[in-house]
Enzyme design. Structure first.
Site, PDB file in Angstrom:
ATOM      1  N   TYR A  53       0.838  -1.198   0.000  1.00 39.68           N
ATOM      2  CA  TYR A  53       0.000   0.000   0.000  1.00 39.68           C
ATOM      3  C   TYR A  53       0.876   1.253   0.000  1.00 39.68           C
ATOM      4  O   TYR A  53       1.891   1.321   0.696  1.00 39.68           O
ATOM      5  CB  TYR A  53      -0.932   0.034   1.205  1.00 39.68           C
ATOM      6  CG  TYR A  53      -2.057  -0.982   1.155  1.00 39.68           C
ATOM      7  CD1 TYR A  53      -2.275  -1.788   0.034  1.00 39.68           C
ATOM      8  CD2 TYR A  53      -2.919  -1.142   2.235  1.00 39.68           C
ATOM      9  CE1 TYR A  53      -3.301  -2.707   0.006  1.00 39.68           C
ATOM     10  CE2 TYR A  53      -3.953  -2.060   2.216  1.00 39.68           C
ATOM     11  CZ  TYR A  53      -4.140  -2.842   1.107  1.00 39.68           C
ATOM     12  OH  TYR A  53      -5.161  -3.764   1.081  1.00 39.68           O
ATOM     13  N   PRO A 216     -16.799  -3.334   0.667  1.00 40.95           N
ATOM     14  CA  PRO A 216     -18.190  -3.559   1.054  1.00 40.95           C
ATOM     15  C   PRO A 216     -19.187  -2.694   0.287  1.00 40.95           C
ATOM     16  O   PRO A 216     -20.364  -3.044   0.213  1.00 40.95           O
ATOM     17  CB  PRO A 216     -18.206  -3.217   2.546  1.00 40.95           C
ATOM     18  CG  PRO A 216     -17.043  -2.306   2.734  1.00 40.95           C
ATOM     19  CD  PRO A 216     -15.998  -2.792   1.774  1.00 40.95           C
ATOM     20  N   GLY A 223     -23.056   3.008  -2.428  1.00 41.40           N
ATOM     21  CA  GLY A 223     -22.996   4.163  -1.535  1.00 41.40           C
ATOM     22  C   GLY A 223     -23.896   5.309  -1.933  1.00 41.40           C
ATOM     23  O   GLY A 223     -23.656   6.453  -1.537  1.00 41.40           O
TER      24      GLY A 223
END
Length: 329
Positions: A53, A216, A223
């Site tokens: 990352y 998710p 969203g």
């Protein structure tokens, strides 16, 4: 904040997992530290990262940001269940040298020491295999992990993006060595992508792994993406844009947003709350770029969905069907 056991371990972890992928690429270090402080203040104690990352020339940057936060003291490290990952190539050269990636014993040894240095800690709670390595036998992988556990550098091992049969292979190989084996699986799982219900989650449940869903909101699709487009002319990109290009998917997302609007519910919070109702799920990973986004995610833990809403969600986003009957096609 609600807590649960992580698989068959003794670890108590929050029902949300703080994903740190945005720390560095999209969120600077001071704001990243503010998010982690807010998470800890809210009782969120399970932090997830990976050695790659930061991406590109900045690989490792996210772990460094977390390590600098731990170094501030105040018991930060002791309060956190820390998970990171190994697999990606961390070599500075391009093309990279051999043995600088995947799950060979030499790369696991090299990678864990580098992660510990960046994270400024002497141990990792859950060391996760970011992807399967088809060329390294599990006997070699577990031998390397056994050494790290003995050295006190890691406590447990977990998997990420493993198919069900690889979870089984990994844990059977660990059992032959008398080891605990995998304690968690981090998989793509959400309302719009439920294929994990066919094999991955049943395998995880049978072997006692905690399930940690990533993405998710399916890249923002769940969203409130259509509402945001209409209200603010917000441009959609990535996975959400690709999905909305399909008319059938757009119809389902519109039906999803209409349903939640009727009940006065926020789409992103519902997507997280739905995952918390699913069998085997420890907690979904949330990747806030701001403290405000974290606060929205935290509200999902307190949200209780009615049977009516849950049934309607299943109608809009049906699962793949019971396993193994789902394979009858």
């Amino acid at each position: 904040m609600e807590y649960t056991q992580l698989g068959r371990t003794g670890l108590k972890v929050s029902r949300l997992v703080l994903g740190t992928m945005n720390f560095g690429p999209q969120t600077d270090e001071p704001d990243s530290h503010a998010i982690m402080d807010a998470a800890l203040d809210a009782g969120l104690n399970f932090f997830d990262t990976a050695n790659v990352y930061g991406w590109g020339e900045n690989k490792g940057r996210t772990e460094t940001i977390i390590g600098n936060w731990f170094a501030k003291g105040g018991g930060r490290r002791d309060k956190v269940v820390l998970a990171t990952k190994v697999y990606g190539n961390m070599a500075a050269e391009n093309p990279a040298w051999p043995n600088h990636d995947k799950l060979s014993a030499v790369n696991i040894r090299r990678a864990v020491d580098a992660s510990l240095k960046r994270l400024q800690t002497d141990y990792i709670d859950v060391y996760q295999f970011h992807h399967i390595d088809r060329n390294t036998p599990f006997e070699e992988i577990w031998q390397a992990i056994d050494v790290l556990i003995t050295q006190g550098k890691i406590l447990y091992a977990g998997s990420s993006n493993f198919p069900g049969y690889k979870i089984a292979q990994a844990n059977e190989a660990a059992a032959r060595r008398g080891m605990v084996g995998l304690v968690s699986e981090q998989c793509l799982y959400n309302l719009a992508e439920r294929r994990a219900e066919m094999e991955v989650i049943p395998a995880a449940i049978d072997y006692g792994l905690g399930v940690i869903p990533w993405s998710p909101l399916h890249g923002g699709l769940l969203g409130g993406v259509i509402r945001k487009q209409e209200e603010g002319g917000r441009r959609t990109s990535g996975r959400a844009a690709d999905a909305l290009a399909d008319s059938a998917t757009r119809e389902r997302v519109q039906a999803y947003e209409d349903l939640l609007a009727k009940h006065g519910l926020e789409p992103g919070e519902v997507a997280l709350a739905w995952l918390l109702t699913r069998p085997g799920v420890t907690g979904p990973i949330v990747g806030p770029r701001t403290v405000a986004q974290l606060e929205s995610a935290l509200r999902a833990v307190e949200l209780k969905l009615s049977d009516e809403v849950l049934a309607s969600l299943d109608e809009i986003f049906p699962g793949p069907g019971p396993s193994p009957e789902a394979f009858a096609w």
